[in-house]
Design a protein around this motif. Structure first.
Motif, PDB file in Angstrom:
ATOM      1  N   GLY A   5       0.805  -1.204   0.000  1.00  0.00           N
ATOM      2  CA  GLY A   5       0.000   0.000   0.000  1.00  0.00           C
ATOM      3  C   GLY A   5       0.844   1.262   0.000  1.00  0.00           C
ATOM      4  N   LYS A   6       0.176   2.398   0.231  1.00  0.00           N
ATOM      5  CA  LYS A   6       0.875   3.673   0.312  1.00  0.00           C
ATOM      6  C   LYS A   6       1.770   3.685   1.549  1.00  0.00           C
ATOM      7  CE  LYS A   6      -2.992   5.989   0.268  1.00  0.00           C
ATOM      8  NZ  LYS A   6      -3.955   7.131   0.312  1.00  0.00           N
ATOM      9  N   VAL A   7       2.939   4.267   1.403  1.00  0.00           N
ATOM     10  CA  VAL A   7       3.919   4.297   2.492  1.00  0.00           C
ATOM     11  C   VAL A   7       4.202   5.744   2.876  1.00  0.00           C
ATOM     12  CG1 VAL A   7       6.310   3.796   3.121  1.00  0.00           C
ATOM     13  CG2 VAL A   7       4.969   2.107   1.857  1.00  0.00           C
ATOM     14  N   TYR A   8       4.152   6.030   4.170  1.00  0.00           N
ATOM     15  CA  TYR A   8       4.397   7.377   4.677  1.00  0.00           C
ATOM     16  C   TYR A   8       5.485   7.356   5.734  1.00  0.00           C
ATOM     17  CZ  TYR A   8      -0.084   8.640   2.551  1.00  0.00           C
ATOM     18  OH  TYR A   8      -1.101   8.857   1.670  1.00  0.00           O
ATOM     19  N   GLN A  20       8.586  -1.932   7.273  1.00  0.00           N
ATOM     20  CA  GLN A  20       7.139  -1.995   7.506  1.00  0.00           C
ATOM     21  C   GLN A  20       6.832  -3.090   8.524  1.00  0.00           C
ATOM     22  OE1 GLN A  20       4.634  -2.697   3.993  1.00  0.00           O
ATOM     23  NE2 GLN A  20       3.285  -1.082   4.739  1.00  0.00           N
ATOM     24  N   VAL A  21       6.332  -2.648   9.677  1.00  0.00           N
ATOM     25  CA  VAL A  21       6.050  -3.556  10.792  1.00  0.00           C
ATOM     26  C   VAL A  21       4.551  -3.790  10.942  1.00  0.00           C
ATOM     27  CG1 VAL A  21       6.303  -3.880  13.284  1.00  0.00           C
ATOM     28  CG2 VAL A  21       8.159  -2.834  11.967  1.00  0.00           C
ATOM     29  N   THR A  22       3.779  -2.723  10.790  1.00  0.00           N
ATOM     30  CA  THR A  22       2.321  -2.841  10.803  1.00  0.00           C
ATOM     31  C   THR A  22       1.777  -2.357   9.464  1.00  0.00           C
ATOM     32  OG1 THR A  22       2.029  -0.609  11.717  1.00  0.00           O
ATOM     33  CG2 THR A  22       2.176  -2.436  13.293  1.00  0.00           C
ATOM     34  N   LEU A  23       0.545  -2.705   9.195  1.00  0.00           N
ATOM     35  CA  LEU A  23      -0.148  -2.209   8.005  1.00  0.00           C
ATOM     36  C   LEU A  23      -1.302  -1.344   8.474  1.00  0.00           C
ATOM     37  CD1 LEU A  23      -0.206  -5.455   5.849  1.00  0.00           C
ATOM     38  CD2 LEU A  23       1.280  -3.481   5.566  1.00  0.00           C
ATOM     39  N   GLY A  24      -1.301  -0.084   8.025  1.00  0.00           N
ATOM     40  CA  GLY A  24      -2.380   0.810   8.399  1.00  0.00           C
ATOM     41  C   GLY A  24      -2.231   1.375   9.788  1.00  0.00           C
ATOM     42  N   CYS A  25      -3.355   1.878  10.313  1.00  0.00           N
ATOM     43  CA  CYS A  25      -3.411   2.534  11.621  1.00  0.00           C
ATOM     44  C   CYS A  25      -4.518   1.888  12.436  1.00  0.00           C
ATOM     45  CB  CYS A  25      -3.687   4.029  11.429  1.00  0.00           C
ATOM     46  SG  CYS A  25      -4.062   4.923  12.951  1.00  0.00           S
ATOM     47  N   SER A  26      -4.253   1.590  13.692  1.00  0.00           N
ATOM     48  CA  SER A  26      -5.245   0.897  14.517  1.00  0.00           C
ATOM     49  C   SER A  26      -6.423   1.792  14.873  1.00  0.00           C
ATOM     50  CB  SER A  26      -4.601   0.363  15.799  1.00  0.00           C
ATOM     51  OG  SER A  26      -4.145   1.428  16.616  1.00  0.00           O
ATOM     52  N   HIS A  27      -6.242   3.107  14.769  1.00  0.00           N
ATOM     53  CA  HIS A  27      -7.335   4.055  15.047  1.00  0.00           C
ATOM     54  C   HIS A  27      -8.077   4.386  13.745  1.00  0.00           C
ATOM     55  CE1 HIS A  27      -9.630   7.125  17.058  1.00  0.00           C
ATOM     56  NE2 HIS A  27      -9.166   8.074  16.246  1.00  0.00           N
ATOM     57  N   LYS A  39      -5.974   0.440   3.607  1.00  0.00           N
ATOM     58  CA  LYS A  39      -5.554  -0.753   4.342  1.00  0.00           C
ATOM     59  C   LYS A  39      -6.424  -1.002   5.566  1.00  0.00           C
ATOM     60  CE  LYS A  39      -0.773   0.605   3.379  1.00  0.00           C
ATOM     61  NZ  LYS A  39       0.539   0.914   3.965  1.00  0.00           N
ATOM     62  N   ARG A  40      -6.556  -2.244   5.928  1.00  0.00           N
ATOM     63  CA  ARG A  40      -7.133  -2.620   7.216  1.00  0.00           C
ATOM     64  C   ARG A  40      -5.977  -2.951   8.148  1.00  0.00           C
ATOM     65  NH1 ARG A  40     -11.930  -6.952   7.573  1.00  0.00           N
ATOM     66  NH2 ARG A  40     -12.971  -5.139   6.640  1.00  0.00           N
ATOM     67  N   SER A  65      20.143   5.235  10.272  1.00  0.00           N
ATOM     68  CA  SER A  65      18.857   5.409  10.954  1.00  0.00           C
ATOM     69  C   SER A  65      17.777   4.595  10.272  1.00  0.00           C
ATOM     70  CB  SER A  65      18.458   6.891  10.982  1.00  0.00           C
ATOM     71  OG  SER A  65      18.293   7.392   9.670  1.00  0.00           O
ATOM     72  N   ILE A  66      16.831   4.127  11.083  1.00  0.00           N
ATOM     73  CA  ILE A  66      15.730   3.296  10.598  1.00  0.00           C
ATOM     74  C   ILE A  66      14.431   3.832  11.171  1.00  0.00           C
ATOM     75  CG2 ILE A  66      14.654   1.004  10.808  1.00  0.00           C
ATOM     76  CD1 ILE A  66      17.444  -0.210  10.620  1.00  0.00           C
ATOM     77  N   PHE A  67      13.400   3.882  10.323  1.00  0.00           N
ATOM     78  CA  PHE A  67      12.086   4.316  10.759  1.00  0.00           C
ATOM     79  C   PHE A  67      11.094   3.185  10.527  1.00  0.00           C
ATOM     80  CE2 PHE A  67       7.986   6.505  10.422  1.00  0.00           C
ATOM     81  CZ  PHE A  67       8.013   7.254  11.581  1.00  0.00           C
ATOM     82  N   LEU A  68      10.349   2.826  11.570  1.00  0.00           N
ATOM     83  CA  LEU A  68       9.395   1.735  11.489  1.00  0.00           C
ATOM     84  C   LEU A  68       8.023   2.270  11.104  1.00  0.00           C
ATOM     85  CD1 LEU A  68      10.401  -0.223  14.738  1.00  0.00           C
ATOM     86  CD2 LEU A  68      11.368  -0.400  12.437  1.00  0.00           C
ATOM     87  N   ILE A  69       7.426   1.695  10.065  1.00  0.00           N
ATOM     88  CA  ILE A  69       6.102   2.073   9.581  1.00  0.00           C
ATOM     89  C   ILE A  69       5.189   0.856   9.693  1.00  0.00           C
ATOM     90  CG2 ILE A  69       6.992   3.852   8.021  1.00  0.00           C
ATOM     91  CD1 ILE A  69       6.766   1.829   5.748  1.00  0.00           C
ATOM     92  N   ASP A  70       3.885   0.980   9.558  1.00  0.00           N
ATOM     93  CA  ASP A  70       3.026   2.079   9.212  1.00  0.00           C
ATOM     94  C   ASP A  70       2.655   2.872  10.476  1.00  0.00           C
ATOM     95  OD1 ASP A  70       2.820   1.770   6.440  1.00  0.00           O
ATOM     96  OD2 ASP A  70       1.079   0.482   6.514  1.00  0.00           O
ATOM     97  N   GLY A  71       1.339   3.154  10.563  1.00  0.00           N
ATOM     98  CA  GLY A  71       0.846   3.970  11.655  1.00  0.00           C
ATOM     99  C   GLY A  71       0.975   3.295  13.010  1.00  0.00           C
ATOM    100  N   ASN A  72       1.168   4.079  14.033  1.00  0.00           N
ATOM    101  CA  ASN A  72       1.323   3.704  15.448  1.00  0.00           C
ATOM    102  C   ASN A  72       1.861   2.292  15.696  1.00  0.00           C
ATOM    103  OD1 ASN A  72      -1.384   2.866  14.648  1.00  0.00           O
ATOM    104  ND2 ASN A  72      -1.944   2.667  16.797  1.00  0.00           N
TER     105      ASN A  72
END
Length: 290
Positions: A5-8, A20-27, A39-40, A65-72
């Motif tokens: 999906g889209k990556v931010y 990418q560790v999670t997909l989407g946002c839990s909220h 995404k769900r 440096s490493i940044f873990l995505i997606d949301g929360n």
């Protein structure tokens, strides 16, 4: 790398490797946001995350440096997140910074002991969308967070030694609540005292509930002059040291640096924009979608 999906990622993390560790946002109900509408929410399998980490090692000889995505990503169980952090440190021993997206509620739900374990495992920083400190504005945008919950979450992060970058949005209260929005936001920021802040001007994202509210007239956007006055109020009334990432592309007067060291310079810039920028005569600040 198997991004789905889209990556931010924050503009500040432009040079970081994204895992990418999670997909989407839990909220995923905020009225102004469409980042994860495709995404769900789910957590990726640990073996898939590990495979991406190993694949990235083959491509990049040096990753600072490493940044873990997606949301929360902080919503993960501590044990799972520890596995990911340990794998990263084993695979990229040169990595000096690991960051992720979180919410203040995610921090509130974890114990200080768990957060300390994450810090010891290499987690340095959490990026959190505060958006506003105004209770009514938070309710209107369906943020799912109260000012009190933000205070609790921030206290846990500070106790664990995890840096927080809090982002918030000029104009989020609209034309009607511009004053209340910025006054309550600054009041809350002075309590939270995040190590870094990233203020940005509101952008109306396509196909969001907020866009519908703008079209129906339920939400009237703050004027460019109101947005500039919000930033002026912020700069005049913040009372803590922080890194000021006010250089988002949607901001009328992009500025970046240490606060309060550059307070006078920032205020001079804002006052100059208020006095001379033709945008102050416009009804709407035209921004671009994420």
């Amino acid at each position: 790398m198997n991004y789905e999906g889209k990556v931010y990622r924050p503009w500040i993390e432009a040079n970081s490797l994204l895992i990418q560790v999670t997909l989407g946002c839990s909220h995923n109900t905020c009225t102004f946001c469409d980042m994860f509408s495709d995404k769900r929410f789910r957590v990726r399998k640990v073996e898939d995350i590990f495979a991406d980490i190993e694949q990235a090692r083959k491509y990049y000889p040096y990753v600072p440096s490493i940044f873990l995505i997606d949301g929360n990503v902080m919503v993960l169980k501590t044990a799972t997140l520890l596995k990911v952090l340990n794998k990263i440190k084993e695979t990229f021993p040169e990595c000096k910074k690991i960051s992720l997206y979180s919410s203040f509620n995610d921090l509130k739900r974890k114990s200080v002991e768990d957060l300390k374990l994450l810090k010891e495992a290499g987690l340095d920083m959490a990026y959190i969308g505060l958006e506003s400190g105004d209770r009514e504005t938070l309710e209107r945008i369906e943020k799912g967070m109260t000012p009190e919950e933000a205070v609790e979450g921030m206290a846990n992060a500070k106790a664990a030694g995890i840096r927080v970058l809090a982002s918030f949005i000029f104009g989020m209260g609209g034309k009607e609540r511009s004053k209340e929005h910025i006054e309550e936001t600054v009041k809350l920021l002075n309590i939270l005292q995040p190590e870094e802040i990233a203020p940005m001007a509101l952008a109306i994202q396509p196909n969001t509930k907020l866009e519908q509210q703008v079209e129906s007239g339920e939400f009237v956007r703050a004027t460019p002059l109101q947005i500039l006055h919000e930033e002026k109020y912020l700069l005049e009334n913040m009372n803590f040291e922080t890194v000021y990432w006010g250089d988002h592309g949607n901001n009328i007067a992009p500025m970046r640096g240490y606060f309060p060291d550059l307070k006078a310079s920032f205020l001079n810039r804002i006052n100059h924009e208020i006095e001379t920028n033709p945008i102050t005569k416009q009804k709407v600040h035209n921004t671009y979608a994420w």
